[in-house]
Design a protein around this motif. Structure first.
Motif, short mmCIF file in Angstrom:
data_model
loop_
_atom_site.label_atom_id
_atom_site.label_comp_id
_atom_site.label_asym_id
_atom_site.label_seq_id
_atom_site.Cartn_x
_atom_site.Cartn_y
_atom_site.Cartn_z
N GLN A 248 0.73 -1.31 -0.17
CA GLN A 248 0.28 -0.04 -0.18
C GLN A 248 0.55 1.57 0.09
N VAL A 249 0.43 1.92 -0.91
CA VAL A 249 1.60 2.86 -0.97
C VAL A 249 0.41 4.43 -0.35
N PRO A 250 0.94 5.82 0.19
CA PRO A 250 -0.10 6.93 0.53
C PRO A 250 0.31 7.61 -1.38
N VAL A 251 -1.02 8.12 -1.25
CA VAL A 251 -1.75 9.37 -1.75
C VAL A 251 -1.06 10.67 -1.39
N GLU A 252 0.29 10.79 -2.17
CA GLU A 252 1.04 13.08 -1.91
C GLU A 252 -0.64 13.25 -1.61
N GLY A 253 -0.09 13.90 -0.45
CA GLY A 253 -0.84 15.37 -0.13
C GLY A 253 -2.27 14.89 0.28
N TRP A 260 -2.48 -0.02 -3.32
CA TRP A 260 -2.38 -0.78 -4.14
C TRP A 260 -1.21 -0.70 -4.89
N VAL A 261 -0.07 -1.15 -5.33
CA VAL A 261 0.94 -1.07 -5.84
C VAL A 261 1.78 -2.50 -5.73
N LEU A 262 1.89 -3.26 -7.50
CA LEU A 262 2.22 -3.66 -7.45
C LEU A 262 3.46 -3.45 -8.40
N THR A 263 4.72 -3.90 -8.07
CA THR A 263 6.26 -3.70 -9.17
C THR A 263 6.71 -4.87 -8.88
N HIS A 264 6.98 -5.35 -10.65
CA HIS A 264 8.08 -6.41 -10.56
C HIS A 264 9.14 -5.81 -11.37
N SER A 265 9.62 -6.87 -11.25
CA SER A 265 11.36 -5.88 -12.14
C SER A 265 11.32 -7.37 -13.42
N THR A 266 11.56 -7.00 -15.10
CA THR A 266 11.25 -7.61 -16.11
C THR A 266 12.67 -7.21 -16.89
N PHE A 273 2.28 -1.03 -10.88
CA PHE A 273 0.77 -0.58 -11.70
C PHE A 273 0.22 -0.71 -10.33
N VAL A 274 -0.71 0.56 -10.69
CA VAL A 274 -1.30 0.72 -9.93
C VAL A 274 -2.95 0.35 -9.69
N GLY A 275 -3.26 0.13 -8.41
CA GLY A 275 -4.82 -0.51 -8.01
C GLY A 275 -5.05 -0.86 -7.15
N ASN A 276 -5.96 -1.51 -6.95
CA ASN A 276 -6.78 -2.27 -5.46
C ASN A 276 -6.43 -3.76 -5.58
N PHE A 277 -5.60 -4.26 -4.22
CA PHE A 277 -5.69 -5.50 -3.46
C PHE A 277 -7.09 -6.13 -2.84
N ASP A 278 -7.80 -6.92 -2.73
CA ASP A 278 -9.22 -6.91 -1.13
C ASP A 278 -8.38 -8.07 -1.15
N GLY A 279 -7.20 -8.47 -0.78
CA GLY A 279 -7.13 -9.89 0.15
C GLY A 279 -6.58 -11.04 -0.74
N THR A 280 -7.77 -10.87 -2.13
CA THR A 280 -7.69 -11.99 -2.73
C THR A 280 -6.18 -11.33 -3.98
N LYS A 281 -7.42 -10.56 -5.01
CA LYS A 281 -7.07 -10.55 -6.28
C LYS A 281 -6.39 -8.63 -6.24
N PHE A 282 -5.26 -8.77 -7.17
CA PHE A 282 -5.08 -7.24 -7.43
C PHE A 282 -5.80 -7.01 -8.80
N VAL A 283 -5.72 -5.68 -8.85
CA VAL A 283 -6.40 -5.11 -10.10
C VAL A 283 -6.08 -3.93 -10.68
N TRP A 354 -1.66 7.19 -11.72
CA TRP A 354 -1.42 7.19 -11.47
C TRP A 354 0.71 6.82 -10.82
N ILE A 355 1.26 8.03 -10.77
CA ILE A 355 2.60 7.65 -11.35
C ILE A 355 3.00 7.19 -9.56
N LEU A 356 4.36 6.40 -9.64
CA LEU A 356 5.08 6.36 -8.43
C LEU A 356 6.35 7.54 -8.31
#
Ligand code: FRU
Length: 520
Positions: A248-253, A260-266, A273-283, A354-356
Motif C-alpha cells: 500500500q502506497v500513500p497518495v501524496e498530500g 495498492w502498487v504491484l512492482t516487479h522486475s522484467t 501497476f497501481v490499483g486495488n488488492f482485496d485480500g485475494t486479487k489485484f486489479v 497514477w504515478i509512483l
C-alpha cells in the motif's frame, strides 16, 4: 536472470575469502564499532551507497525493520566476485544510511542455493518458531534453487523455503519441513510476504518468470500456502518477470488515502501497476495499454520494499544498481555491485495516470556540505562552476529556452563526460553515458548508452536532484516523477562539472552543490 553462468569454486580462493570475512567480523566484534575498512578506498567504490566489503552481490532481500534496526539481506556470493553460490549476505542500520556488516545469514548448502525472498516479523508466533524465552521470531521466506546435478547447471527446479531467527537476525535455522511451497516448476521464485491485517493472514506474491505472471498465496502460519489468484501477463511481457512486490502506497498530500502498487522486475528494467488488492486479487486501475517504470535508467533492478516499518512510516524501496546485461563484468574489485539509495514512495495523479513518486530519504541531507550556490545564470555553450568531484549531490532547476537542449555534464575530462539534459523540442529528459571515459569491459555496456523519457515542465521548470557517487549516478526529475539510475566508470581525474545549453534563452536556477561525506 537466466542461470547459466557459474563461477568456479577454487579451494584456495574460498579459504582466502573465509579468512577475510572472519577478519572483518572480528574487527567489528572487538571494536564494537563499524570498522573503517581500507576496502572502501578503491577506484569506483561508491561512498554513500551500500556495497559489501568484498565479493559479488545482486538483489536486496529480506528487507525488514525489527527492534530499531533496518535489516538488509542481499544475494551474495561468499566465494567470488561473480554470480554463484547464492547465499544471503547481511547488514544492519539504524538510519538506512550507515551500515554495519554482519556474517552471512543464510548460506547455500546441499546443492540448494538461497535465492531472493523476504523477511517477516512473526509477532503472534503463527509459525510456532518462538522458544520459551519469548523471543519474537524473524522468518525468512526465500526461493530454494535446487540443483539436481552440479555438472548440469540447467538441471534445476525452484521451490519456496523458510528459515527463522530467534536472536534478531544474527543466526538462522532452516525449517526442517522445507520446502513449504513446491508446484514442481523449474522457474517459480522471489516470494515477497506480508501480513494482511483485514483477514489476519500472510500473503505471498511471487513470479512464474517465463509465463509473465505473478501468483498470490495465503497462509495462516507461513508453512502451508493456498493459491488465491494470478496477475499477468500485463504491461511489458517481452522478458522474464522477477522479484515482485505488493504494497500500500500513500497518495501524496491526501493523508490517510492510499492505493495498492504491484512492482516487479522484467529484464533489464522494472515496471509497476497501481490499483486495488482485496485480500485475494489485484486489479490494475492505470490504463492497461501503458507501461509504467519506476526507473528509466539502465541500472535499477530487483527493488523491493521494507516490511514491518514503524506505524506512520512511508514505504522504503531499495533496488540493485546494476544490470544483468553486464553486471558480472563491471571493472570493480574486490566487491561487485551497489544498492541504489533507499527511496520513499508515494503516489501522484498526473492526468489520468497514477504515478509512483520516489524521493531519496531526506535523512541523506545529514551527509551534505555546501560547496557551491548560485541563484541563477544563463549559459550559451558552457559554464564551469569550478567544483571537481565525483562524490556530491546537486540541485537545480532548468528554465528551458525555445527549442533548446540544456543540462549538466559530469565526470568531465576534455571530451569525455556523462551528459544529462532536457530537450525542449522532444519534451524528453535524457542521460547519455556514451562519451564517458571507461575501459572497454562489455560491449553491452557500450551498446546501451543513452536513455530518455518524456517529462513535463512544472510551472515552466524542470527540477533536478542528482547524486553522483563515483560509479553510481541517480537523477530525480521533478521531485521523483521520473528517475534514472546509471553506472559509469571514469578514471579519478575525470571529475569536472559543466552546465551547458544550446541557446542563450535557457536559464539555470537555484543551483546548489554539496559534497557528501562517506558513510564508511
Ligand atoms: C533477479 C534474480 C532473482 C533470483 C536471483 C538469483 O536478479 O535473478 O530472480 O532469485 O536473482 O540470484
Amino acid at each position: 536472470m537466466k542461470f547459466h553462468s557459474k563461477s568456479l569454486r577454487s579451494t584456495k580462493a574460498r579459504k582466502t575469502c573465509i579468512h577475510l570475512l572472519i577478519f572483518l567480523f572480528f574487527c567489528q566484534v572487538v571494536s564494537g564499532q563499524p570498522p573503517k575498512y581500507r576496502y572502501y578506498k578503491e577506484p569506483f567504490r561508491p561512498q554513500f551507497h551500500f556495497t559489501p566489503p568484498i565479493q559479488w552481490t545482486n538483489d536486496p532481500n529480506g528487507l525488514v525493520w525489527f527492534n530499531g534496526q533496518y535489516h538488509l539481506f542481499y544475494q551474495y556470493n561468499p566465494f567470488g566476485n561473480r554470480w554463484g553460490h547464492m547465499s544471503w549476505g547481511h547488514a544492519i542500520s539504524s538510519d538506512l544510511i550507515h551500515w554495519q556488516h554482519l556474517p552471512v545469514a543464510i548460506p547455500e548448502a546441499d546443492s540448494v542455493m538461497i535465492f531472493s525472498g523476504s523477511c517477516v516479523v512473526d509477532k503472534n508466533n503463527t509459525g510456532g518458531f518462538a522458544d520459551k524465552n519469548g523471543q519474537v521470531p524473524m522468518v525468512a521466506i526465500y526461493t530454494g534453487h535446487i540443483i539436481a546435478n552440479p555438472k548440469l547447471p540447467d538441471d534445476y527446479h525452484q521451490a519456496q523455503y523458510i528459515a527463522y531467527s530467534l536472536d534478531s537476525g544474527k543466526s538462522w535455522t532452516k525449517y526442517s519441513g522445507n520446502p513449504v511451497l513446491d508446484i514442481h516448476k523449474k522457474d517459480f521464485r522471489d516470494p515477497k510476504v506480508f501480513w494482511y491485517e483485514p483477514e489476519k493472514k500472510w500473503v505471498m506474491i511471487l513470479v512464474l518468470p517465463n509465463e509473465h505472471k505473478c501468483q498470490f498465496y495465503a497462509s495462516p502460519n507461513l508453512k502451508t500456502w493456498n493459491l488465491l489468484s494470478e496477475f499477468g501477463p500485463a504491461g511489458d511481457s517481452t522478458q522474464i518477470w522477477e522479484c515482485p512486490d505488493l504494497l500500500q502506497v500513500p497518495v501524496e498530500g491526501n493523508s490517510g488515502n492510499s492505493k495498492w502498487v504491484l512492482t516487479h522486475s522484467t529484464q533489464f528494467t522494472m515496471q509497476y501497476f497501481v490499483g486495488n488488492f482485496d485480500g485475494t486479487k489485484f486489479v490494475n486501475e492505470n490504463p492497461a495499454q501503458k507501461i509504467f517504470r519506476p526507473d528509466q535508467g539502465p541500472d535499477f533492478y530487483a527493488a523491493i520494499t521494507y516490511n514491518n516499518l514503524p506505524e506512520g512510516s512511508q514505504p522504503v524501496f531499495l533496488g540493485w544498481a546494476n544490470s544483468w546485461r553486464y553486471a558480472n563484468d563491471i571493472p570493480t574489485y574486490p566487491w561487485k555491485s551497489a544498492m541504489a539509495l533507499p527511496r520513499n514512495l508515494s503516489l501522484r495523479k498526473v492526468d489520468s495516470d497514477w504515478i509512483l513518486i520516489q524521493k531519496p530519504l531526506q535523512k541523506l541531507e545529514s551527509l551534505r556540505k555546501l560547496v557551491f550556490k548560485q541563484d541563477s545564470f544563463s549559459s550559451k555553450r558552457q559554464y564551469d562552476p569550478g567544483v571537481k568531484s565525483m562524490q556530491f549531490e546537486m540541485e537545480l532547476k532548468i528554465a528551458p529556452g525555445k527549442e533548446s537542449i540544456a543540462g549538466v555534464r559530469i565526470a568531465k575530462k576534455a571530451e569525455h563526460y556523462l551528459e544529462m539534459g532536457y530537450d525542449q523540442k522532444t519534451g524528453e529528459f535524457y542521460v547519455d553515458r556514451s562519451r564517458s571515459e571507461h575501459q572497454a569491459f562489455n560491449h553491452e555496456f557500450d551498446k546501451f548508452g543513452r536513455f530518455s523519457a518524456k517529462v513535463r515542465p512544472i510551472n515552466g521548470l524542470i527540477n533536478l536532484q542528482v547524486f553522483i557517487d563515483k560509479s553510481v549516478i541517480e537523477i530525480y526529475v521533478n521531485g521523483g516523477e521520473t528517475v534514472f539510475t546509471i553506472q559509469i566508470f571514469p578514471n579519478d581525474d575525470a571529475n569536472g562539472i559543466e552546465f551547458f545549453s544550446s541557446s542563450s534563452d535557457a536559464k539555470f536556477l537555484n543551483i546548489k552543490i554539496w559534497e557528501l561525506s562517506s558513510i564508511w
